[in-house]
Design an enzyme around this catalytic site. Structure first.
Site, PDB file in Angstrom:
ATOM      1  N   LYS A  33       0.840  -1.203   0.000  1.00 55.89           N
ATOM      2  CA  LYS A  33       0.000   0.000   0.000  1.00 55.89           C
ATOM      3  C   LYS A  33       0.874   1.253   0.000  1.00 55.89           C
ATOM      4  O   LYS A  33       0.606   2.209  -0.723  1.00 55.89           O
ATOM      5  CB  LYS A  33      -0.920  -0.008   1.237  1.00 55.89           C
ATOM      6  CG  LYS A  33      -2.050  -1.035   1.131  1.00 55.89           C
ATOM      7  CD  LYS A  33      -2.782  -1.255   2.455  1.00 55.89           C
ATOM      8  CE  LYS A  33      -3.831  -2.353   2.303  1.00 55.89           C
ATOM      9  NZ  LYS A  33      -4.490  -2.716   3.559  1.00 55.89           N
ATOM     10  N   GLN A  75      -4.250  -1.590   9.835  1.00 57.34           N
ATOM     11  CA  GLN A  75      -4.233  -2.895   9.167  1.00 57.34           C
ATOM     12  C   GLN A  75      -4.799  -3.976  10.090  1.00 57.34           C
ATOM     13  O   GLN A  75      -4.446  -4.064  11.266  1.00 57.34           O
ATOM     14  CB  GLN A  75      -2.795  -3.245   8.747  1.00 57.34           C
ATOM     15  CG  GLN A  75      -2.665  -4.516   7.942  1.00 57.34           C
ATOM     16  CD  GLN A  75      -3.332  -4.429   6.561  1.00 57.34           C
ATOM     17  OE1 GLN A  75      -3.450  -3.348   5.984  1.00 57.34           O
ATOM     18  NE2 GLN A  75      -3.762  -5.559   6.040  1.00 57.34           N
ATOM     19  N   ASP A 124     -10.870   3.162   5.081  1.00 57.54           N
ATOM     20  CA  ASP A 124     -11.308   1.769   4.990  1.00 57.54           C
ATOM     21  C   ASP A 124     -12.840   1.675   4.961  1.00 57.54           C
ATOM     22  O   ASP A 124     -13.384   0.608   4.660  1.00 57.54           O
ATOM     23  CB  ASP A 124     -10.814   0.997   6.225  1.00 57.54           C
ATOM     24  CG  ASP A 124      -9.695   0.029   5.884  1.00 57.54           C
ATOM     25  OD1 ASP A 124      -9.621  -0.424   4.732  1.00 57.54           O
ATOM     26  OD2 ASP A 124      -8.900  -0.273   6.800  1.00 57.54           O
TER      27      ASP A 124
HETATM   28  N1  GUN Z   1      -6.741  -6.756   6.192  1.00 55.36           N
HETATM   29  C1  GUN Z   1      -7.185  -7.445   5.117  1.00 55.36           C
HETATM   30  N2  GUN Z   1      -7.920  -6.631   4.333  1.00 55.36           N
HETATM   31  C2  GUN Z   1      -7.938  -5.413   4.923  1.00 55.36           C
HETATM   32  C3  GUN Z   1      -8.525  -4.166   4.579  1.00 55.36           C
HETATM   33  O1  GUN Z   1      -9.210  -3.984   3.569  1.00 55.36           O
HETATM   34  N3  GUN Z   1      -8.300  -3.145   5.452  1.00 55.36           N
HETATM   35  C4  GUN Z   1      -7.565  -3.310   6.562  1.00 55.36           C
HETATM   36  N4  GUN Z   1      -7.413  -2.262   7.365  1.00 55.36           N
HETATM   37  N5  GUN Z   1      -7.014  -4.457   6.922  1.00 55.36           N
HETATM   38  C5  GUN Z   1      -7.191  -5.489   6.093  1.00 55.36           C
END
Ligand code: GUN
Length: 291
Positions: free
Chosen positions: A50, A94, A117
């Site tokens: 990311k 995350q 998110d």
């Molecule tokens: N872990 C797996 N997918 C995601 C996501 O879309 N957002 C976040 N914050 N953690 C994740």
């Protein structure tokens, strides 16, 4: 017949190009802050991916890495500081978090206008009230929104069609149902308790599978000509070789479907691109004082 492959990278590139152009019209470069607690290998890799893509897109990004034993109070204190920092436009914590931390308490502590998110209850409510995508404030989760952008890129219209989703997670299934309804699809949300799953999936013009079980969807479960979106990510361990990433859909489904997302290289790239699009959207709303 073999299904058309709906490759993610060209659609992600288009989404990122749009995000980059919109960011360039803002007075300040949008900033995304990524928070990782502990060293879960998948999370290390996702967060690095990311940040790399944020940099390539010309956004500012910072990663806060906290040790596994960080307390919930310490994590909440960091979020309070990030919420108050006017330089920070988007915040992502995350998941998964270590077991001693209450995930919901943490997600609820991210300020809704910085919640890239789309997990905060305020944003969930905005999605289900049809507000997201209408030009008003509101952020939706990245994977479902990325799926909608992928369909759009390939000219696939869900309005009036039957959409079946398998999997009701907060990350994918539930918000995807909301977005599909907002796009005028007829939506069925199936899950692990659904009786006779095949009878339900065979109704689908658009079938979305987000369970995390290899070969869950076999050819006889698919209506001929259906569009299949495979959100599953499973590691297939192979003796003496590197693990292979596979989705939830059996490869033979390609003989029945009209279009299918590959795994890897389908939905995955869209999730990251959508995160950056959400960051730019958050910065636009904040700059306009609409939050
Ligand atoms: N872990 C797996 N997918 C995601 C996501 O879309 N957002 C976040 N914050 N953690 C994740």
């Amino acid at each position: 017949m073999s299904a058309t492959l709906l490759a993610g990278p060209p659609a992600a590139a288009a989404l990122l190009e749009d995000a980059r152009a919109r960011a360039s019209r803002l007075a300040r470069v949008p900033q995304l802050v990524l928070v990782r607690v502990g060293d879960d290998p998948a999370s290390v890799s996702y967060v690095a991916g990311k940040q790399k893509k944020a940099r390539e897109t010309g956004l500012q990004s910072h990663v806060h890495v906290l040790p596994e034993q960080t307390t919930q109070a310490e994590l909440l204190a960091l979020l309070t500081a990030l919420n108050a920092d006017p330089e920070v436009n988007g915040i992502l914590v995350q998941l998964p978090l270590p077991g001693h931390i209450d995930e919901k308490a943490v997600l609820d502590a991210v300020r809704p206008d910085k919640d890239v998110d789309g997990f905060h209850p305020v944003n969930v409510g905005r999605l289900w009230s049809g507000q997201v995508g209408s030009g008003q404030p509101g952020l939706a989760p990245c994977t479902p929104q990325g799926i909608m952008a992928l369909l759009d890129f390939y000219g696939l219209t869900v309005a009036g069609k039957r959409a079946v989703i398998v999997g009701r997670s907060q990350l994918v299934g539930r918000p995807l149902a909301g977005l599909l309804l907002n796009a005028d699809a007829t939506v069925t949300l199936a899950h692990s308790r659904t009786a006779d799953l095949a009878a339900v999936t065979r109704e689908a013009d658009f079938l979305f599978v987000a369970v995390g079980r290899t070969h869950l969807i076999t050819p006889e479960m698919v209506k001929p000509g259906a569009v299949i979106i495979d959100v599953g990510i499973n590691r297939l361990e192979r003796e003496g070789q590197k693990a292979k990433l596979v989705g939830d859909v059996h490869p033979d489904v390609a003989q029945v479907a009209s279009a299918l997302t590959p795994v890897p290289g389908g939905v995955g790239p869209m999730t990251i691109a959508q995160l950056l699009a959400n960051t730019v959207r958050a910065a636009e709303v904040q700059a306009a004082g609409q939050a």
